[in-house]
Design a protein around this motif. Structure first.
Motif: not given
Length: 391
Positions: A55, A79-80, A203, A214, A237-240, A243
């Motif tokens: 992160d 991611p979701s 989300t 997310m 699994w990570r998020v951008t 986002d």
């Protein structure tokens, strides 16, 4: 600072971050490779992330804000919203274990339990969505490892006594995971009511603008936290950063949007209740709702997502109603600024204990439009429904 309201803390976390002249929001860092000053620094995690999969600034700040909101030792981003449910299930279940959950479970969660976990030796028992705490506790057996809670339940908005369930599960060594998307980690605090793992789809309300996917996972127990953190690390699994920045922006205004949309939903739901074409409005904040007493006791607000049961009708009538609307978008998800409507009768067929409803089931999300305009739009929809029903 902990005696301040959530509304204040979510903003103060931005204005009192760091030192010197700085932007209100953290910078968006787009990076895979992170450079170092020396070879010795390359594996030194104490100075910050080593690689871009970890992160970066916006995600780290979002995690801190969510952990504070949830009252958690740590919060993780995935991611979701679905991943927020599947990660702790993957982390905490082993072959031979059983999951106990509501028959109103979110459809993709149910699919994961059946299609992914069942072939790997994890079974699932579904209790009736309207079961009381005593009946749910009685369904726990020696193989039950996880109680997966949704309250309100998907589509029919059934409420359960979370505190009673978590107390019984803790006494039996059963881990509790709660999908708290409806309350957004704001109107209800699962960890304060004894839940081991609180998850939500960022989300929805946290994003608030229907422009990101997310999920978040929050926990307090070190052992549970370690299993979740390691599973996320192993899955990669990570998020951008982009986002995470958008979600952090949405989080700052979450309390105001949540309250305003609930105010509008009260007006629209009360109007719908009075219409002869409507058999029932499924929303725990309504005094007539079966779950209203639990909502009043435990919740500080209500999401703007409701179920509307029509008086009879069929799919053609439901589609006619939806097609006549101009302000309600025809699309899935919710928690954004726009009103939405979906037809959900078909989804009820996957339940083992199908509810007895008077007619077709619609799901409405009430956005930030003027509620008077939404009601006028629904009047046109009901006229189209009557015409199609009587044709």
């Amino acid at each position: 600072m902990n005696d301040r309201s959530d509304r204040t803390r979510l903003i103060a976390g931005a204005t009192r971050r760091g030192h010197g002249r700085r932007p209100v929001a953290p910078p968006v860092e787009r990076a895979s490779t992170l450079l170092n000053d020396s070879p010795a620094d390359m594996r030194d995690g104490s100075t910050g992330p080593i690689y871009g999969i970890e992160d970066l600034s916006a995600a780290r700040e979002l995690r801190l804000a969510l952990a504070d909101l949830e009252g958690a030792a740590d919060a993780w981003l995935v991611p979701s919203g679905l991943a927020a449910v599947t990660v702790p299930l993957t982390a905490l279940l082993r072959p031979g274990d059983e999951v106990l959950t509501t028959d109103a479970a979110y459809g993709p969660t149910r699919r994961f339990l059946k299609r992914h976990l069942a072939p790997r030796g994890v079974t699932t028992t579904f209790h009736p969505a309207d079961a009381d705490a005593g009946a749910i506790i009685a369904a726990i057996n020696e193989r039950t490892r996880v109680l997966l809670i949704e309250s309100p339940g998907s589509l029919t908005f059934d409420m359960v006594d979370v505190a009673a369930l978590t107390a019984a599960c803790r006494a039996r060594g059963v881990i509790t995971i709660m999908d708290n998307t409806w309350a957004a980690g704001f109107a209800f605090k699962p960890l304060e009511h004894g839940v081991d793992v609180s998850v939500q789809a960022l989300t929805k309300y946290v994003g608030g603008h229907s422009d990101l996917l997310m999920g978040s996972i929050a926990a307090v127990d070190p052992g549970v936290s370690r299993h979740i953190a390691e599973t996320i690390e192993d899955l990669g699994w990570r998020v951008t950063s982009d986002d995470a920045w958008l979600a952090l922006r949405g989080l700052r205004t979450l309390p105001v949007r949540y309250a305003e949309q609930a105010r509008s939903t009260h007006l629209v739901a009360a109007w719908l209740q009075a219409q002869p074409e409507v058999a029932d409005v499924l929303w725990p904040a309504l005094p007539a709702s079966p779950g209203h007493a639990l909502w009043t006791r435990d919740y500080a607000g209500a999401a703007s997502l409701v179920g509307v049961v029509m008086q009879g009708g069929d799919e053609a009538a439901a589609h006619a109603l939806m097609s006549a609307l101009e302000l309600f978008g025809l699309g899935y998800s919710w928690g954004g600024f726009e009103s939405l409507i979906t037809h959900e009768t078909g989804q009820l067929s996957i339940r083992r204990h199908r509810p007895a409803l008077a007619g077709e089931l619609l799901r409405m999300h009430i956005g930030l439009e003027d509620p008077a305009d939404l009601i006028a739009d629904l009047e046109k929809g009901l006229a189209a429904w009557r015409a199609a029903r009587d044709n």
